[in-house]
Scaffold this motif. Structure first.
Motif, short mmCIF file in Angstrom:
data_model
loop_
_atom_site.label_atom_id
_atom_site.label_comp_id
_atom_site.label_asym_id
_atom_site.label_seq_id
_atom_site.Cartn_x
_atom_site.Cartn_y
_atom_site.Cartn_z
N THR A 132 0.94 -1.15 -0.06
CA THR A 132 -0.03 -0.02 0.03
C THR A 132 0.90 1.11 -0.10
N PHE A 133 0.59 2.16 -0.82
CA PHE A 133 1.33 3.35 -0.95
C PHE A 133 0.71 4.61 -0.54
N GLU A 134 1.39 5.32 -0.40
CA GLU A 134 1.02 6.84 0.31
C GLU A 134 -0.13 7.40 -0.47
N ASN A 135 -0.27 7.36 -1.71
CA ASN A 135 -1.25 7.99 -2.53
C ASN A 135 -2.53 7.27 -2.60
N GLY A 136 -2.53 6.02 -1.83
CA GLY A 136 -3.60 5.21 -1.71
C GLY A 136 -3.60 3.96 -2.74
N SER A 179 5.34 7.03 -5.38
CA SER A 179 4.68 7.25 -4.09
C SER A 179 5.23 6.36 -3.16
N LYS A 180 5.57 6.98 -1.94
CA LYS A 180 6.12 6.02 -0.96
C LYS A 180 5.28 4.98 -0.43
N LEU A 181 6.02 3.87 0.00
CA LEU A 181 5.45 2.71 0.41
C LEU A 181 5.00 2.93 1.90
N ILE A 182 4.18 2.77 2.27
CA ILE A 182 3.62 2.82 3.68
C ILE A 182 3.11 1.62 4.55
N SER A 183 2.91 0.28 3.98
CA SER A 183 2.56 -0.65 4.68
C SER A 183 2.84 -2.03 3.66
N VAL A 184 3.06 -2.99 4.21
CA VAL A 184 3.28 -4.23 3.54
C VAL A 184 2.61 -5.33 4.39
#
Length: 781
Positions: free
Chosen positions: A695-699, A725-730
């Motif tokens: 999941t990326f920062e841009n949704g 876009s930055k990766l915010i979760s895996v």
């Protein structure tokens, strides 16, 4: 897959009928009483073999006296094995409690729970035996061939199995009548049977024929501490002659159809299945049969009768009806019969009768909806007497015992959990009669899976409590480590280890009220609510790899391994399977197995094959790896990400010249793409297709599958990519479909961590420590 060959060996000596104990006599004749079809001819069980019993029994013994039984019984054994049979093997389950050297009690180290057995023993002793063939008018005496058998060990004092040699073989398809006389004395309430004052649970109480299996011979194991039962299907007619004080307080398998009082005795007749049920074709197109008969009595019983109505529960759970229609198709009839629910409960817990009823109805509804209807007109729910808890939590055809306590609420799952589980056994083991000696998990595991699904849907999360003076208090302690508790016991003068002394020194007795003052649970305990489905996983992790699930019940490493591999581990394995094949396919496989093997004796390979046929998916590899190996799995994820760096240094251009690049002073950090490296790891032998979600920062999201074949080749996989876009979760297994992962704390990666939760939990722990110090200070003055 071939079944393992396990032909019982002819071990042990004989028994003579010269010396008879005067305490009790029970005369048994296995004679031609059988269920009849509408055409008036016996209908063989789908598995081939069939045994129909008729028992006349007399109970004697005052309230404080040992209980004895005398009587007469008749029935027939039909050999449907396809082989000629030259002997007969029987169980004498009561002899597991005849002395402390039986296999059962040796394996239990002479204890039942925390109690060492020193008295209250019982026994069962055969004194005569005759047989009559279907082509003969006369009975033939075969008692001289009586031999105790020990197919599983060499314990000379075990008397739980015996055999009789026949003068000539019984051909396949032939019927054999058997007459037995025996003497028995009921033990003080032990595992699954016995008496306590005037409370009686009379279970496994007569010489019961084993199961003859083609190519294997008689399957008739000794009664082990970690095993239950196995017997052929048929019918029972049981006539009980009891002291008149029991007139209004008897429950039994099947239904009562006769009562007569003579002086100080009452005569009752029970038939299982009921005559109506025997004439009725159930929803699977078969006539109902049962494989056992049990009865109970207590002068203190209060009888509560209610009616389970399918329409009431269908209205309450319409969404479940729709899900079932989607899984099974509209051509599968889902409407269930109404069932009489007969509750035998004690006065001090009478207000829990409705809770037993609701929990029983929950099982009848959901198990019936998913696996086919309960085919009998009645089910009897038994609340054991105070002090007779060893009789609780056990299942028999159309009757089961539960267990409860005072001061409970439904969200504590007491008595709801045990009631749903034991009612569920009417399906898994009652209707699908697996061999509980060799594959206990095939009913306990399937039932544990199902009862957790039912409990969650009906009662929601379970609230956990801690007992003080047997009064449940909301919450659980945060310090649960065994070392911490031992230290607290020493400081509290509860238990002081003394080298060379057994037991340890205990200066102060346990006091629930003192413990409550010491712990201050309202200030130091934390609330705990659990999903029963995930709690199965917690229990599975207690011993995830000592043995394969598919192990003989008495051959697990220890009692803990038996319980884990028979109950929560197969539940966890089954609950994880929809993540591989989908929920609808899973439910079709389970229903197909249940209906196909109703009134029959499946083994694990039969379950595997029948499930695959119903699901339409070959999952033999899944069953092989999850049920027949000790394999485990722990998936983990690691992430590294950074902005792609500006070019710095000498770079060769197409002309061949190197040009120096330097970092600009006004570099726009936010404009450079992110370099992301996601490392997936697997520890353990199991390999299952693993969904991965980024999941990326841009949704936006990106879904991957780490294939089973890839995991078999390598224990890791790296995913490298660049993103604006930055990766915010895996997330590994983002739908949380797999319950078998050994450590889920490493299944998620987040760019930002939670800084607040550790402080909240730390405050609770420090508060508990502070309260304990105040307590110890008070003791010291």
């Amino acid at each position: 897959m071939d079944r393992p060959t396990r032909v019982p060996k002819p071990l042990g000596g004989g028994q003579t009928g010269a010396a008879r104990l005067p305490a009790v006599l029970l005369f048994v004749v296995l004679a031609p009483f059988s269920a009849v079809t509408a055409q008036g001819t016996p209908e063989p069980a789908p598995s081939g073999n069939r045994v129909d019993y008729k028992i006349d029994a007399r109970l004697d013994g005052d309230v404080r006296e040992p209980k004895t039984v005398t009587g007469r019984v008749r029935a027939t054994w039909t050999n449907g094995s396809g082989e000629a049979v030259s002997d007969l093997w029987f169980h004498l389950y009561l002899n597991a409690f005849s002395n402390n050297r039986s296999t059962h009690l040796v394996e239990a180290r002479g204890r039942l729970g925390d109690v060492e057995l020193e008295d209250g023993f019982g026994f069962s002793r055969v004194t005569s035996a005759r047989v009559r063939y279907s082509d003969s008018r006369e009975f033939e005496d075969v008692f001289a061939t009586f031999r105790y058998r020990r197919p599983d060990d060499e314990r000379e004092d075990d008397r739980t199995v015996f055999s009789l040699d026949l003068l000539r073989p019984v051909s396949s398809g032939q019927k054999l009548e058997i007459e037995l006389e025996w003497e028995s004395r009921l033990p003080r309430v032990r595992r699954r049977t016995g008496y306590k004052d005037d409370f009686l649970l009379v279970a496994q109480w007569f010489p019961k024929l084993g199961v003859y299996e083609a190519k294997r011979g008689w399957n008739c194991h000794q009664f082990h501490s970690s095993s239950e039962f196995y017997s052929d299907y048929g019918t029972y007619e049981v006539n009980l002659n009891l002291p008149v004080r029991f007139r209004h307080c008897v429950g039994a398998s099947g239904v009562q159809d006769l009562e007569r009082v003579e002086s100080d005795r009452v005569h009752m007749r029970f038939i299982a299945p009921s005559p109506t049920d025997q004439e009725r074709v159930d929803a699977t197109g078969k006539r109902p049969l049962v494989h056992d008969f049990t009865w109970t009595a207590d002068t203190r019983f209060i009888e509560v009768r209610r009616l389970f109505r399918f329409s009431d529960w269908a209205e309450r759970f319409p969404g479940e009806i729709e899900k079932a229609k989607k899984a099974f198709g509209t051509d599968v009839g889902l409407t269930l019969r109404d069932v009489d629910v007969n509750i035998l409960i004690h006065p001090e817990r009478e207000d829990q009768a409705d809770r037993h009823f609701q929990a029983t109805c929950a099982a009848l509804f959901f198990y019936g909806l998913w696996f086919g209807e309960y085919p009998y007109e009645r089910v009897t729910v038994v609340d054991p007497a105070w002090g007779a808890g060893a009789a609780g939590g056990m299942e028999y055809p159309t009757l089961f015992t539960c267990g409860t306590r005072l001061f409970t609420t439904p969200d504590m799952y007491q008595p709801e959990s045990v009631t749903v589980h034991e009612a569920g056994h009417q399906f898994w083991y009652g209707l699908v009669g697996n061999n509980e000696f060799e594959a206990a998990w095939l009913d306990e595991g399937l039932n544990s899976y199902t009862d957790s699904e039912v409990l969650w849907r009906v009662y929601g999360p379970r609230r956990h409590t801690t007992d003080f003076a047997r009064i449940p208090i909301d919450g659980v302690p945060l310090l649960k480590a065994a070392e911490t508790n031992r230290l607290l016991d020493v400081l509290s003068m509860r238990e002081i280890p003394m080298p060379g002394m057994i037991p340890n020194l205990e200066p102060l007795p346990t006091s629930g009220f003192l413990d409550h003052w010491r712990d201050q649970p309202k200030l130091t305990y934390a609330q705990e609510w659990t999903d029963p489905r995930w709690h199965d996983r917690v229990r599975y992790l207690a011993d995830p790899d000592s043995d394969p699930v598919d192990t003989n019940a008495w051959e697990y490493a220890d009692r803990s391994s038996y319980r884990v591999n028979s109950y929560p581990r197969p539940a966890v394995v089954l609950r994880s399977l929809p993540a591989v094949i989908g929920y609808d396919s899973f439910m079709r496989g389970m229903r197909h197995f249940s209906t196909t093997w109703r009134y029959r004796h499946p083994y694990p390979e039969d379950f595997f094959a029948s499930f695959a046929q119903g699901a339409g998916v070959d999952v033999s590899w899944y069953f092989r790896e999850l049920f027949q190996s000790r394999g485990t799995v722990d998936w983990a994820v690691e992430v590294e990400q950074e902005r792609r760096p500006h070019p710095v240094g000498f770079f060769q251009r197409e002309g061949g010249d190197f040009i120096e690049e330097t970092k600009p002073e006004d570099a726009g950090e936010d404009q450079r793409p992110w370099r992301i490296a996601v490392l997936l790891r697997k520890d353990g032998e199991l390999a299952l297709p693993l969904p991965v979600r980024l999941t990326f920062e841009n949704g936006s999201t990106r879904d991957e599958i780490w294939k089973r074949e890839e995991q078999q080749e390598s224990a890791w996989r790296r995913i490298e990519l660049e993103s604006d876009s930055k990766l915010i979760s895996v997330e590994l297994d983002p739908a949380s479909g797999y319950f078998i992962d050994g450590d889920m704390s490493n299944n998620r990666w987040y760019d930002e961590s939670d800084e607040l939760s550790p402080w909240r939990w730390g405050e609770r722990v420090l508060s508990l420590a502070q309260r304990r110090l105040f307590f110890f200070q008070g003791i010291g003055g």
